[in-house]
Design an enzyme around this catalytic site. Structure first.
Site, PDB file in Angstrom:
ATOM      1  N   ASP A 120     -30.776 124.169 -12.120  1.00  0.00           N
ATOM      2  CA  ASP A 120     -31.702 123.126 -11.714  1.00  0.00           C
ATOM      3  C   ASP A 120     -32.980 123.747 -11.179  1.00  0.00           C
ATOM      4  O   ASP A 120     -32.965 124.858 -10.626  1.00  0.00           O
ATOM      5  CB  ASP A 120     -31.081 122.265 -10.608  1.00  0.00           C
ATOM      6  CG  ASP A 120     -29.886 121.464 -11.086  1.00  0.00           C
ATOM      7  OD1 ASP A 120     -29.761 121.265 -12.307  1.00  0.00           O
ATOM      8  OD2 ASP A 120     -29.081 121.053 -10.230  1.00  0.00           O
ATOM      9  N   LYS A 121     -34.069 123.036 -11.311  1.00  0.00           N
ATOM     10  CA  LYS A 121     -35.362 123.543 -10.845  1.00  0.00           C
ATOM     11  C   LYS A 121     -35.328 124.023  -9.397  1.00  0.00           C
ATOM     12  O   LYS A 121     -35.838 125.112  -9.093  1.00  0.00           O
ATOM     13  CB  LYS A 121     -36.434 122.462 -11.025  1.00  0.00           C
ATOM     14  CG  LYS A 121     -37.827 122.895 -10.581  1.00  0.00           C
ATOM     15  CD  LYS A 121     -38.847 121.783 -10.786  1.00  0.00           C
ATOM     16  CE  LYS A 121     -40.240 122.232 -10.318  1.00  0.00           C
ATOM     17  NZ  LYS A 121     -41.261 121.159 -10.510  1.00  0.00           N
TER      18      LYS A 121
END
Length: 251
Positions: free
Chosen positions: A56-57
């Site tokens: 995930d970012k």
């Protein structure tokens, strides 16, 4: 931007320590973003790379790319047969249980842009995560309704690979990750940002273990904590938690 930290690099693979806030590749999740790990790694080493998994970012840590399609296929087969092992560290709200196997099915979370063609009526998918509490701290601050606030450093090993699995599982047991805007607690997130300069999701992919696609040997790739996490570990006197850790994430 400074060059990305390379954790491993040979003629088949390259692994980096992805900083929090960096997307793996271009996505409609954040159409305004202009920096992506895939392009940065490609430009840094001067050759095409293939993503074999994602983070995930807001999550930092081990991110692996293959350097050819055969290596990508080999690693994808390992992921499909669940023969890879990933270990994460997180800072969560409350005193987490000493050890817990979370077996809680998760309904697939679909993105309105990237998953618009996906089946919308899937049954919840099986999901398992092992959680171990490494250290705790109690702070003399009142954030919600209690005069003291408690936090834990936990180690998480997911045995399945569902979207946001660790974040959702920790929320399920009422120990959300600090900095998680979607699954966490806003008051705690804001306190860590304003008082500890910790405005990121406090989740880090510390270790990724797999079989090398050509040598057939076990490969363990480990990523050290960034400055934000190191600062919190020192502030909360959690250094001893890693004395017996086989992949010490402290730099």
């Amino acid at each position: 931007m400074e060059p990305l930290e390379v954790l491993f690099h040979d003629d088949q693979l390259i692994a980096i320590n992805k900083p929090s806030g960096l997307l793996v590749h271009r996505s409609q999740i954040d159409p305004s973003e202009t920096r992506f790990a895939l392009q940065l790694v490609r430009d840094q080493i001067g050759q095409r790379v293939y993503p074999v998994h994602r983070l995930d970012k807001p999550t930092s840590g081990v991110l692996i790319f293959s350097l050819n399609s055969d290596a990508a296929r080999h690693i994808n087969q390992q992921i499909e047969h669940r023969t890879t092992t990933k270990t994460y560290h997180a800072i969560v709200r409350g005193y987490a249980p000493k050890a817990l196997n979370i077996d809680h099915s998760l309904k697939e979370q679909l993105d309105k842009f990237t998953d618009r063609k996906a089946t919308q009526t899937k049954e919840p998918q099986t999901a398992q995560t092992h959680v171990k509490c490494l250290a705790t701290v109690e702070l003399p601050i009142e954030i919600e309704t209690y005069p003291l606030s408690r936090y834990s450093l936990v180690e998480c090993t997911p045995h399945t690979g569902r979207k946001h699995q660790i974040r959702r599982h920790l929320k399920h047991i009422n120990h959300p990750i600090i900095g998680d805007a979607k699954h966490g607690r806003g008051r705690h997130n804001r306190y860590f940002k304003s008082h500890f300069d910790a405005g990121r999701l406090l989740l880090h992919a510390s270790s990724y273990q797999l079989i090398h696609p050509t040598t057939g040997k076990a490969l363990s790739i480990n990523a050290p904590f960034d400055a934000c996490l190191v600062s919190l570990v020192k502030r909360f006197n959690w250094l001893e938690a890693f004395d017996v850790c086989p992949y010490n994430p402290l730099p």
